[in-house]
Design a protein around this motif. Structure first.
Motif: not given
Length: 195
Positions: A106-110, A167-169, A173-178, A180-184
């Protein structure tokens, strides 16, 4: 996207700095299973972990196992559990113990991004529901500590070709989760504007 093979525990931080968010990673060596109660014991109750966490890869798990002797277990099903609720432990894991990688579902938040950048850590994404595959990639349960916390003990697993992970984060300082949230959020704004 690059493909990497990484052996844990890591002695050279440069190995982690080579990894970027989005890269594919296959893991060899050892990973340590950890979960909520274990980290609460370490950080909230102040009990030092009985395993060396320097350079470690931590897997958020509470595995299904079968006892086969005193302190010995065989794997039944070793999958991952949700990571987000354990994000508060990221900073001290890096600062105090030199952990280099964390993996879970599920990933990690910012709030994990800066501690991971600061301490040279990465978060690996793994496919949820892939416990059957993950279990085959764990060759042996080599050590178990704090058995009274079963199944949320500390577990030392020897792995071969564990993954593929993403690599999710990364430690830059790069995060795929961040992302995706911004794109959404941007897409939602566009959709609302059309209503």
């Amino acid at each position: 996207m690059a493909v990497h093979e990484v052996t844990f525990p890591i002695a050279d931080e440069q190995e982690i700095l080579k990894l970027c968010a989005g890269d594919e990673v296959i893991v060899q060596g050892h990973i340590i299973g950890i979960r909520d109660r274990t980290q609460i014991r370490i950080f909230d109750q102040g009990v030092e972990p009985p395993m060396d966490l320097r350079g470690a890869f931590l897997l958020h798990t509470a595995p299904g196992v079968r006892k086969v002797g005193e302190g010995r277990y065989e794997k039944v099903s070793i999958g991952t559990t949700t990571s987000a609720r354990m994000v508060r432990f990221t900073e001290p894991l890096g600062a105090r113990y030199g952990v280099r990688a964390i993996c879970g579902k599920g990933g990690f938040p910012d709030e994990a991004i800066e501690p991971m950048r600061k301490h040279g850590m990465v978060y690996f994404a793994i496919v949820g529901g892939a416990a059957a595959l993950e279990t085959t990639q764990i060759e042996e349960i080599e050590e178990v500590a704090w058995e009274e916390l079963m199944p949320e003990c500390l577990w030392k697993f020897r792995v071969k070709d564990f993954g593929p992970l993403t690599g999710g984060i990364d430690a830059h300082g790069n995060s795929l989760y961040h992302d995706v949230q911004e794109a959404a959020k941007k897409k939602l704004k566009e959709l609302y504007a059309k209503l």
